[in-house]
Design a protein around this motif. Structure first.
Motif: not given
Length: 258
Positions: A29-39
């Motif tokens: 189950v995918c709980k999210g996507v981030a595209n930077s170190v901080e996020d």
């Protein structure tokens, strides 16, 4: 059992392709996507996923910074499957205890291997096997399992209390959920190596020995209640399949320094 994951990658098309590939694995189950170190750090701490698909390079930043800054907050940190281009980050991956490295573009076979390895390591951090039957989820402690026997599309889980749990799973499915302390010795058997006592490589048999929680009554104990009560000892001999013999020898007869 369902496993949660997040994806940390700044390449939108690669993320879409990875999520598309993972759609075929219903227990993830995918709980999210981030595209930077901080996020990525924020998402990791917020969702506390079981596994992270991490790109080693994120907008001129190192994806390994997420491991460095987020993981100290976990008692049991997520498993990391590194997604990168080429082999330049292999050394860093090893130093950061990355579970598996996937090269872009991701091949389906490699993804299957990565997820199988994840499940194996995830199971090793737990102390029980969770099996869903028609009524509810059944929890069986690893230490209570003596061996597992295949019966077509069913498996019989033999416990040390002489009770048997039958589930509608194949032996291969059960094997993927168990830690390395369990060993496939035959097409029809997986054993708990904690109870292995004798291996006969000539007869191709393995003997399991354990003491139950049942008391064995002797002639003396019939007269009075004293130390003459002893725990019942059970000895069980199982066959080793020809194609599994070498694996058994490597696992149980070879001394390894950890």
């Amino acid at each position: 059992m369902n496993y949660s994951f997040i994806v940390i990658d700044d390449k939108e098309k690669d993320v879409e392709q990875l999520l598309k590939n993972l759609n075929g694995f219903v227990n993830y189950v995918c709980k999210g996507v981030a595209n930077s170190v901080e996020d990525g750090i924020s998402l990791t701490l917020e969702e506390q996923p079981n596994v992270i698909f991490l790109n080693s390079e994120l907008k001129n930043e190192s994806g390994f910074e997420i491991i460095k800054h987020a993981f100290p907050f976990f008692n049991q940190p997520p498993f990391v499957i590194l997604v990168s281009e080429g082999e330049k980050d292999i050394k860093k991956a090893i130093n950061h205890d990355v579970l598996f490295c996937l090269d872009k573009p991701i091949e389906s076979k490699q993804l299957v291997i990565a997820l199988t390895k994840f499940k194996k390591h995830f199971s090793a951090t737990r102390h029980h096997l969770t099996i869903k039957d028609k009524i509810a989820h059944r929890i069986i402690r690893h230490q209570d399992i003596l061996y597992i026997q295949s019966d077509s599309s069913y498996c019989h889980i033999h416990r040390i209390n002489d009770k048997i749990v039958t589930v509608t799973k194949t032996l291969k499915e059960i094997e993927s959920l168990l830690p390395n302390s369990f060993l496939r010795i035959h097409r029809s058997y997986i054993i708990n190596t904690a109870y292995a006592e004798i291996i006969n490589t000539t007869l191709k048999t393995i003997t399991l020995h354990y003491r139950t929680s049942l008391f064995e009554v002797t002639e003396q104990s019939k007269i009075r209640l004293d130390e003459s009560f002893t725990l019942k000892s059970v000895v069980l001999e199982l066959p080793i399949g020809d194609i599994f013999l070498e694996r058994v020898k490597q696992a149980l007869l070879t001394f390894k320094l950890e």
